[in-house]
Design a protein around this motif. Structure first.
Motif, short mmCIF file in Angstrom:
data_model
loop_
_atom_site.label_atom_id
_atom_site.label_comp_id
_atom_site.label_asym_id
_atom_site.label_seq_id
_atom_site.Cartn_x
_atom_site.Cartn_y
_atom_site.Cartn_z
N GLU A 111 -7.82 34.38 65.15
CA GLU A 111 -9.17 33.99 65.58
C GLU A 111 -10.21 34.94 64.98
O GLU A 111 -11.33 34.54 64.69
CB GLU A 111 -9.23 34.01 67.12
CG GLU A 111 -10.46 33.35 67.65
CD GLU A 111 -10.31 32.90 69.09
OE1 GLU A 111 -9.50 33.49 69.82
OE2 GLU A 111 -11.03 31.95 69.47
N LYS A 129 -11.57 24.87 66.19
CA LYS A 129 -10.37 25.40 66.85
C LYS A 129 -9.78 24.31 67.74
O LYS A 129 -10.50 23.74 68.55
CB LYS A 129 -10.76 26.63 67.68
CG LYS A 129 -9.68 27.15 68.57
CD LYS A 129 -10.05 28.52 69.09
CE LYS A 129 -10.19 28.49 70.59
NZ LYS A 129 -10.46 29.81 71.16
N GLU A 155 -4.67 27.30 70.94
CA GLU A 155 -4.42 28.75 70.90
C GLU A 155 -2.93 28.98 70.99
O GLU A 155 -2.23 28.33 71.77
CB GLU A 155 -5.10 29.43 72.09
CG GLU A 155 -6.61 29.34 72.02
CD GLU A 155 -7.32 30.18 73.07
OE1 GLU A 155 -6.66 30.57 74.08
OE2 GLU A 155 -8.52 30.44 72.89
N SER A 192 -8.26 38.82 70.15
CA SER A 192 -7.90 37.74 69.23
C SER A 192 -6.43 37.37 69.32
O SER A 192 -5.61 38.18 69.77
CB SER A 192 -8.24 38.19 67.80
OG SER A 192 -7.86 37.21 66.86
N ILE A 232 -4.58 31.02 66.15
CA ILE A 232 -5.09 29.73 66.64
C ILE A 232 -4.82 28.65 65.58
O ILE A 232 -4.54 28.96 64.43
CB ILE A 232 -6.62 29.78 66.95
CG1 ILE A 232 -7.41 30.20 65.71
CG2 ILE A 232 -6.91 30.71 68.10
CD1 ILE A 232 -8.92 30.03 65.86
N ILE A 247 -6.60 25.63 63.60
CA ILE A 247 -7.92 25.07 63.30
C ILE A 247 -7.76 23.79 62.49
O ILE A 247 -6.74 23.59 61.83
CB ILE A 247 -8.83 26.08 62.56
CG1 ILE A 247 -8.20 26.56 61.24
CG2 ILE A 247 -9.15 27.26 63.45
CD1 ILE A 247 -9.14 27.39 60.39
#
Ligand code: PRT
Ligand code: ZN
Length: 292
Positions: free
Chosen positions: A76, A88, A91, A184, A187, A189
């Protein structure tokens, strides 16, 4: 499998670095079969309409924004630092680190205000600028791409903003964390146009369901135990489980067998309490996948 050209998606992952092993592990645990990536730029997945690109992590936001890849796995921290038009969408439970301001151990910098007018070295120029602007503290920034942690010792900067994980790099360089400015993790995306393409969206959702299944499984354990029937309500309170636990009577009168799932992070404290209540023969099994 015959696949139409547009009916597959491209996933970009880090070729070789801190996210590579966990990313590959996640993909394999999600049932995706593909060739070992050594020396290849991309591979085609054998049992899912997916192409995997192996790239530097810094290139992933641009590859996604430009539509060259549809989705990507990235820290992230990098996603927020690079100007990009990706979104995003998930997670992960790996790649944990913090972006922190660090100062020399013996420094007399005690408050954020003590950094006013000082020079800060970082590779994270955009996040650093934004943080100090929000706190209304004017600072100077030197952009460093390599070993940021040596800059205070050689007199280039009074403080640094860098990724910290165990803190040992800072300690080795006589630095200490002054303030964490971002937490962070890895993630997923996605390119915005791909999200709106029905075929690609469907494939993304299928992949995400697999990823979530793998993540839930690592966060939970399957637990079986025997317990006195009259302790059932107490035990249920201890293990909220997913839904109600499975309960079956034992041959011994007044005793039952209970089967349910339990969260990994509260595992030991729950087991200790279960034993105190009177549970016996506790068996714990790892879960391979868990689909909600
Ligand atoms: O070659 P490529 O460009 O693909 O990789 P890279 O060298 O730019 O990145 P890489 O592989 O180091 O990190 C990829 C991502 O992993 C980062 O963007 C973070 O999201 C995440 N991550 C997790 C970390 C760390 N932990 C980490 N400890 N990234 C970097 N570090 C570095 C940090 O910069 C510092 O030098 O490790 C050092 C600090 O570690 P400790 O444990 O001593 O505190
Ligand atoms: Zn990089």
């Amino acid at each position: 499998m015959i696949k139409a050209k547009e009916n597959y998606i491209k996933l970009a992952i880090q070729k070789s670095g801190r996210l590579s092993e966990d990313s590959l592990h996640l993909l394999h645990s999600s049932g995706l079969e593909f060739e070992s990536y050594k020396r290849k730029l991309f591979v085609t997945c054998r049992n899912f309409p997916l192409e995997i690109l192996y790239v530097r992590d810094d290139d992933i936001p641009d590859l996604i924004s430009s539509g060259f890849a549809d989705i990507g796995i990235i820290g992230e921290n990098v996603f927020l630092e690079r100007k990009n038009d990706a979104k995003k969408i998930l997670e992960f439970n790996f790649g944990f680190c913090s972006l922190a301001i660090a100062v020399p151990k013996e420094s007399n910098i005690k408050t954020l205000d003590d950094l006013r007018g000082k020079t800060i070295a970082t590779s994270y120029v955009s996040i650093t600028k934004k943080f100090f602007a929000q706190n209304k503290i004017p600072i100077k920034i030197v952009e460093i791409t390599g070993a940021v942690e040596i800059t205070p010792a050689v007199g280039i900067a009074s403080a640094i903003v860098d990724i910290v994980s165990t803190g040992s790099t800072l300690a080795t360089n006589d630095l200490k964390v002054f303030k964490r400015i971002l937490e962070s993790k890895a993630i997923l995306i996605a390119n915005k146009k791909s999200i709106h393409n029905a075929l690609k969206r469907d494939l993304m959702e299928k992949l995400m369901m697999r990823f979530k299944g793998v993540m839930s499984a690592t966060n939970y354990k399957y637990i079986m135990m025997n317990a006195p029937e009259n302790k059932l309500e107490e035990i249920k309170k201890l293990i909220p489980g997913l839904k109600s636990p499975t309960i079956s009577p034992l041959a011994d009168k007044g005793w039952i067998s209970i089967q349910t799932v339990i969260q990994e992070e509260v595992f030991w404290q729950t087991i200790e309490k279960l034993k105190q209540i009177g549970a016996q023969g506790i068996i714990v099994l790892p879960l391979e996948k868990m689909i909600h």
